[in-house]
Motif scaffolding. Structure first.
Motif, PDB file in Angstrom:
ATOM      1  N   LYS A  10      32.578  15.949  -4.935  1.00  0.00           N
ATOM      2  CA  LYS A  10      33.260  16.945  -5.477  1.00  0.00           C
ATOM      3  C   LYS A  10      34.728  17.466  -5.374  1.00  0.00           C
ATOM      4  CE  LYS A  10      31.370  18.883  -8.272  1.00  0.00           C
ATOM      5  NZ  LYS A  10      31.340  18.807 -10.300  1.00  0.00           N
ATOM      6  N   ASP A  11      35.173  16.881  -3.704  1.00  0.00           N
ATOM      7  CA  ASP A  11      36.946  17.111  -3.920  1.00  0.00           C
ATOM      8  C   ASP A  11      37.738  16.247  -3.810  1.00  0.00           C
ATOM      9  OD1 ASP A  11      38.222  17.852  -2.030  1.00  0.00           O
ATOM     10  OD2 ASP A  11      37.543  18.075  -0.057  1.00  0.00           O
ATOM     11  N   PRO A  12      38.450  16.268  -4.659  1.00  0.00           N
ATOM     12  CA  PRO A  12      39.063  15.700  -4.838  1.00  0.00           C
ATOM     13  C   PRO A  12      39.744  14.616  -3.756  1.00  0.00           C
ATOM     14  CG  PRO A  12      40.014  17.595  -5.898  1.00  0.00           C
ATOM     15  CD  PRO A  12      38.902  17.852  -5.322  1.00  0.00           C
ATOM     16  N   LYS A  13      40.428  15.034  -2.608  1.00  0.00           N
ATOM     17  CA  LYS A  13      40.451  15.078  -0.598  1.00  0.00           C
ATOM     18  C   LYS A  13      39.471  13.769  -0.847  1.00  0.00           C
ATOM     19  CE  LYS A  13      43.380  19.002   0.562  1.00  0.00           C
ATOM     20  NZ  LYS A  13      42.765  19.935   0.885  1.00  0.00           N
ATOM     21  N   TYR A  14      38.417  14.097  -1.213  1.00  0.00           N
ATOM     22  CA  TYR A  14      37.577  13.104  -0.278  1.00  0.00           C
ATOM     23  C   TYR A  14      37.888  12.158  -1.598  1.00  0.00           C
ATOM     24  CZ  TYR A  14      33.108  11.557   1.603  1.00  0.00           C
ATOM     25  OH  TYR A  14      31.753   9.705   2.204  1.00  0.00           O
ATOM     26  N   LEU A  15      38.145  12.128  -2.443  1.00  0.00           N
ATOM     27  CA  LEU A  15      38.004  10.194  -3.122  1.00  0.00           C
ATOM     28  C   LEU A  15      39.085  10.129  -3.400  1.00  0.00           C
ATOM     29  CD1 LEU A  15      36.764  11.382  -7.246  1.00  0.00           C
ATOM     30  CD2 LEU A  15      35.100  10.916  -5.436  1.00  0.00           C
ATOM     31  N   ASP A  16      40.271  10.617  -3.142  1.00  0.00           N
ATOM     32  CA  ASP A  16      41.805   9.906  -2.722  1.00  0.00           C
ATOM     33  C   ASP A  16      41.457   9.407  -1.562  1.00  0.00           C
ATOM     34  OD1 ASP A  16      44.371  10.029  -3.261  1.00  0.00           O
ATOM     35  OD2 ASP A  16      44.716  10.556  -1.861  1.00  0.00           O
ATOM     36  N   GLN A  17      40.467   9.593  -0.731  1.00  0.00           N
ATOM     37  CA  GLN A  17      40.484   8.670   0.967  1.00  0.00           C
ATOM     38  C   GLN A  17      39.264   7.627   0.474  1.00  0.00           C
ATOM     39  OE1 GLN A  17      42.203   9.531   3.818  1.00  0.00           O
ATOM     40  NE2 GLN A  17      42.512  10.412   2.893  1.00  0.00           N
ATOM     41  N   ILE A  18      38.933   7.914  -0.707  1.00  0.00           N
ATOM     42  CA  ILE A  18      37.731   6.590  -0.973  1.00  0.00           C
ATOM     43  C   ILE A  18      39.188   6.025  -1.060  1.00  0.00           C
ATOM     44  CG2 ILE A  18      35.859   5.503  -2.992  1.00  0.00           C
ATOM     45  CD1 ILE A  18      34.303   8.073  -1.615  1.00  0.00           C
ATOM     46  N   ALA A  19      39.952   5.881  -2.587  1.00  0.00           N
ATOM     47  CA  ALA A  19      40.459   5.285  -3.417  1.00  0.00           C
ATOM     48  C   ALA A  19      41.258   4.267  -2.750  1.00  0.00           C
ATOM     49  CB  ALA A  19      41.023   5.918  -4.421  1.00  0.00           C
ATOM     50  N   ARG A  20      42.224   5.339  -1.704  1.00  0.00           N
ATOM     51  CA  ARG A  20      42.946   4.384  -0.049  1.00  0.00           C
ATOM     52  C   ARG A  20      42.067   3.778   0.447  1.00  0.00           C
ATOM     53  NH1 ARG A  20      47.693   7.590   1.112  1.00  0.00           N
ATOM     54  NH2 ARG A  20      47.909   9.689   0.035  1.00  0.00           N
ATOM     55  N   ALA A  21      40.722   3.528   0.782  1.00  0.00           N
ATOM     56  CA  ALA A  21      40.295   3.013   1.624  1.00  0.00           C
ATOM     57  C   ALA A  21      40.289   1.327   0.726  1.00  0.00           C
ATOM     58  CB  ALA A  21      39.102   3.207   2.254  1.00  0.00           C
ATOM     59  N   ILE A  22      39.918   1.718  -1.123  1.00  0.00           N
ATOM     60  CA  ILE A  22      39.510   0.032  -1.615  1.00  0.00           C
ATOM     61  C   ILE A  22      40.471  -0.441  -1.918  1.00  0.00           C
ATOM     62  CG2 ILE A  22      38.879  -0.299  -3.862  1.00  0.00           C
ATOM     63  CD1 ILE A  22      37.071   2.261  -3.726  1.00  0.00           C
ATOM     64  N   ALA A  23      42.183   0.556  -2.097  1.00  0.00           N
ATOM     65  CA  ALA A  23      43.213  -0.216  -1.929  1.00  0.00           C
ATOM     66  C   ALA A  23      43.424  -0.812  -0.996  1.00  0.00           C
ATOM     67  CB  ALA A  23      43.876   0.454  -2.420  1.00  0.00           C
ATOM     68  N   ASP A  24      43.422  -0.474   0.521  1.00  0.00           N
ATOM     69  CA  ASP A  24      43.646  -0.358   1.441  1.00  0.00           C
ATOM     70  C   ASP A  24      42.739  -2.238   1.792  1.00  0.00           C
ATOM     71  OD1 ASP A  24      45.202   1.106   2.673  1.00  0.00           O
ATOM     72  OD2 ASP A  24      44.106   2.211   3.716  1.00  0.00           O
ATOM     73  N   GLY A  25      41.645  -2.303   1.915  1.00  0.00           N
ATOM     74  CA  GLY A  25      40.727  -3.191   1.652  1.00  0.00           C
ATOM     75  C   GLY A  25      41.330  -4.698   0.701  1.00  0.00           C
TER      76      GLY A  25
END
Ligand SMILES: [Zn+2]
Length: 204
Positions: free
Chosen positions: A181-196
């Motif tokens: 529910k924390d937008p910052k956490y989702l942001d980390q997930i999104a960055r990780a997918i993009a990095d991968g």
């Protein structure tokens, strides 16, 4: 004069992505809510779309061309999602989902690829992408890794390009649901997918 014009336009030219084309598939949508959790209330279709939009942003910044299977809260059939990827001749397909289990203690992140015996090259590429994305996800979120897994899901089976399905955490787990529910956490997930994804193309 020409050089001056080019310098002026350069920041905008990067918006004209020339890199590989990546399809980002936000799971579920419309009447199909996906997994749900309560206290706090949470719908998978919203989390997947929020994440997908962020992945698009980060991949765009890295110079990739991104195609979304949905950009709003709409129901899109699985075959339509696959068609979007196959008809555009895209290079990669990433489906974003969040997990659910009857066991409320189940948690962590897992990434699926389809083990198609008929196309061993695609299978190997998908497995590699899954592994790179999972590593980045665990590194950024510190969540538990449930590993890279074989899955026979329609969207990763029927697409022609290397494809993965990310299960970014359990909505059914109260602790993980709070994080999601924390937008910052989702942001980390999104960055990780993009990095991968970026690592995948750079290691090729
Ligand atoms: Zn799902």
């Amino acid at each position: 004069m020409r050089a001056f014009l080019l310098a002026l336009l350069l920041p905008f030219l990067s918006l004209n992505a020339t890199g590989p084309t990546v399809v980002i598939d936000a799971g579920h949508g419309g009447l199909d809510l996906g997994a749900r959790g309560y206290k706090p209330y949470c719908e998978e279709k919203r989390l997947s779309l929020q994440t997908a939009k962020l992945v698009k942003k980060y991949l765009g910044q890295l110079g990739y061309h991104v195609i979304m299977t949905r950009v709003s809260d709409a129901f899109i059939s699985l075959s339509k999602r696959v068609e979007t990827a196959n008809k555009t001749g895209s290079d990669l397909f990433v489906s974003v989902h969040y997990n659910s289990s009857r066991n409320p203690t189940a948690k962590g992140i897992e990434v699926f690829f389809c083990d198609a015996k008929s196309n061993t090259l695609r299978t190997a590429s998908s497995r590699k992408l899954a592994s790179l994305v999972l590593t980045r996800l665990i590194h950024r979120t510190k969540a538990i890794s449930r590993g890279v897994k074989k899955g026979n899901f329609y969207v990763i089976r029927e697409t022609k390009m290397p494809a993965i399905l990310v299960e970014g955490g359990f909505i059914s787990n109260p602790g993980e649901r709070n994080l999601l529910k924390d937008p910052k956490y989702l942001d980390q997930i999104a960055r990780a997918i993009a990095d991968g994804v970026d690592q995948y193309f750079k290691k090729k």
